[in-house]
Design a protein around this motif. Sequence first.
Motif, PDB file in Angstrom:
ATOM      1  N   ALA A 214      -1.254   0.665  -7.776  1.00 54.50           N
ATOM      2  CA  ALA A 214      -1.149  -0.960  -7.692  1.00 54.50           C
ATOM      3  C   ALA A 214      -0.446  -1.384  -6.553  1.00 54.50           C
ATOM      4  O   ALA A 214      -0.905  -2.202  -6.032  1.00 54.50           O
ATOM      5  CB  ALA A 214      -0.500  -1.236  -9.220  1.00 54.50           C
ATOM      6  N   LEU A 215       0.666  -0.764  -6.494  1.00 53.03           N
ATOM      7  CA  LEU A 215       1.571  -1.032  -4.977  1.00 53.03           C
ATOM      8  C   LEU A 215       0.532  -0.959  -3.796  1.00 53.03           C
ATOM      9  O   LEU A 215       0.556  -1.933  -2.903  1.00 53.03           O
ATOM     10  CB  LEU A 215       2.544  -0.248  -4.873  1.00 53.03           C
ATOM     11  CG  LEU A 215       3.645  -0.813  -3.817  1.00 53.03           C
ATOM     12  CD1 LEU A 215       4.016  -2.074  -4.007  1.00 53.03           C
ATOM     13  CD2 LEU A 215       4.813   0.229  -3.559  1.00 53.03           C
ATOM     14  N   LYS A 216      -0.248   0.214  -3.847  1.00 54.58           N
ATOM     15  CA  LYS A 216      -1.319   0.301  -2.688  1.00 54.58           C
ATOM     16  C   LYS A 216      -2.384  -0.969  -2.544  1.00 54.58           C
ATOM     17  O   LYS A 216      -2.710  -1.555  -1.487  1.00 54.58           O
ATOM     18  CB  LYS A 216      -1.801   1.525  -2.643  1.00 54.58           C
ATOM     19  CG  LYS A 216      -0.792   2.782  -2.233  1.00 54.58           C
ATOM     20  CD  LYS A 216      -1.708   4.131  -2.284  1.00 54.58           C
ATOM     21  CE  LYS A 216      -0.602   5.171  -2.157  1.00 54.58           C
ATOM     22  NZ  LYS A 216      -1.557   6.616  -2.143  1.00 54.58           N
ATOM     23  N   ALA A 217      -2.829  -1.165  -3.812  1.00 56.18           N
ATOM     24  CA  ALA A 217      -3.961  -1.962  -3.547  1.00 56.18           C
ATOM     25  C   ALA A 217      -3.148  -3.486  -3.400  1.00 56.18           C
ATOM     26  O   ALA A 217      -3.890  -4.163  -2.559  1.00 56.18           O
ATOM     27  CB  ALA A 217      -4.501  -2.287  -5.065  1.00 56.18           C
ATOM     28  N   ALA A 218      -2.132  -3.752  -4.022  1.00 51.82           N
ATOM     29  CA  ALA A 218      -1.332  -5.063  -3.483  1.00 51.82           C
ATOM     30  C   ALA A 218      -1.153  -5.129  -2.007  1.00 51.82           C
ATOM     31  O   ALA A 218      -1.418  -6.293  -1.503  1.00 51.82           O
ATOM     32  CB  ALA A 218      -0.230  -5.200  -4.352  1.00 51.82           C
ATOM     33  N   HIS A 219      -0.753  -4.007  -1.465  1.00 49.79           N
ATOM     34  CA  HIS A 219      -0.410  -4.101   0.034  1.00 49.79           C
ATOM     35  C   HIS A 219      -1.641  -4.118   0.902  1.00 49.79           C
ATOM     36  O   HIS A 219      -1.870  -4.945   1.745  1.00 49.79           O
ATOM     37  CB  HIS A 219       0.325  -2.683   0.499  1.00 49.79           C
ATOM     38  CG  HIS A 219       1.711  -2.689   0.303  1.00 49.79           C
ATOM     39  ND1 HIS A 219       2.750  -3.654   0.856  1.00 49.79           N
ATOM     40  CD2 HIS A 219       2.511  -1.778  -0.586  1.00 49.79           C
ATOM     41  CE1 HIS A 219       3.913  -3.253   0.260  1.00 49.79           C
ATOM     42  NE2 HIS A 219       3.664  -2.369  -0.526  1.00 49.79           N
ATOM     43  N   ALA A 220      -2.809  -3.536   0.312  1.00 44.81           N
ATOM     44  CA  ALA A 220      -4.198  -3.796   1.081  1.00 44.81           C
ATOM     45  C   ALA A 220      -4.535  -5.212   0.785  1.00 44.81           C
ATOM     46  O   ALA A 220      -5.094  -5.830   1.766  1.00 44.81           O
ATOM     47  CB  ALA A 220      -5.145  -2.996   0.439  1.00 44.81           C
ATOM     48  N   GLU A 221      -4.257  -5.779  -0.272  1.00 47.28           N
ATOM     49  CA  GLU A 221      -4.713  -7.234  -0.582  1.00 47.28           C
ATOM     50  C   GLU A 221      -3.961  -8.293   0.275  1.00 47.28           C
ATOM     51  O   GLU A 221      -4.488  -9.135   1.173  1.00 47.28           O
ATOM     52  CB  GLU A 221      -4.643  -7.584  -1.876  1.00 47.28           C
ATOM     53  CG  GLU A 221      -5.102  -9.082  -2.315  1.00 47.28           C
ATOM     54  CD  GLU A 221      -6.542  -9.437  -2.114  1.00 47.28           C
ATOM     55  OE1 GLU A 221      -6.759 -10.583  -1.820  1.00 47.28           O
ATOM     56  OE2 GLU A 221      -7.400  -8.383  -2.125  1.00 47.28           O
ATOM     57  N   ILE A 222      -2.714  -7.813   0.417  1.00 48.24           N
ATOM     58  CA  ILE A 222      -1.945  -8.717   1.278  1.00 48.24           C
ATOM     59  C   ILE A 222      -2.243  -8.738   2.624  1.00 48.24           C
ATOM     60  O   ILE A 222      -2.292  -9.686   3.455  1.00 48.24           O
ATOM     61  CB  ILE A 222      -0.288  -8.408   1.115  1.00 48.24           C
ATOM     62  CG1 ILE A 222       0.157  -8.915  -0.292  1.00 48.24           C
ATOM     63  CG2 ILE A 222       0.551  -8.830   2.165  1.00 48.24           C
ATOM     64  CD1 ILE A 222       1.561  -8.181  -0.582  1.00 48.24           C
TER      65      ILE A 222
END
Length: 119
Positions: free
Chosen positions: A33-41
């Motif tokens: 989830a953290l990786k996905a959030a960083h990618a979205e940001i």
Amino acid sequence: MVEAGECRSRTLAEQDDKREATWRERALNAEEALKAAHAEILAQRTRIGELHGQIWDLQAEWTEEAVQRITTENTTLKQRVRQLTTDNRTLDERLKAARSNLRFQDRRLADLEAQIVDS
């Protein structure tokens, strides 16, 4: 007694393994989830940068003279719209009056024709 102790130890070890697996799974999910959030940001920051660039490009194209000219043209067009609206109202009132006159003349003509027929 020794077997019961070993059984209890195994049971506790299995429970610990289950708890550890649950925590491990949660940690892996959190990392994803953290990786996905960083990618979205990162994607949104990139998009924001592109949009800022477009805004700056648009602002750079308009000189002070061009802005003044467009403002003047806009004011002139607004005045023209007001004038045309007024003219349209005037013509509409004239049309209504002409229609009213035509109806009156039609009635008058019918009355005159009736008088001719009667005499």
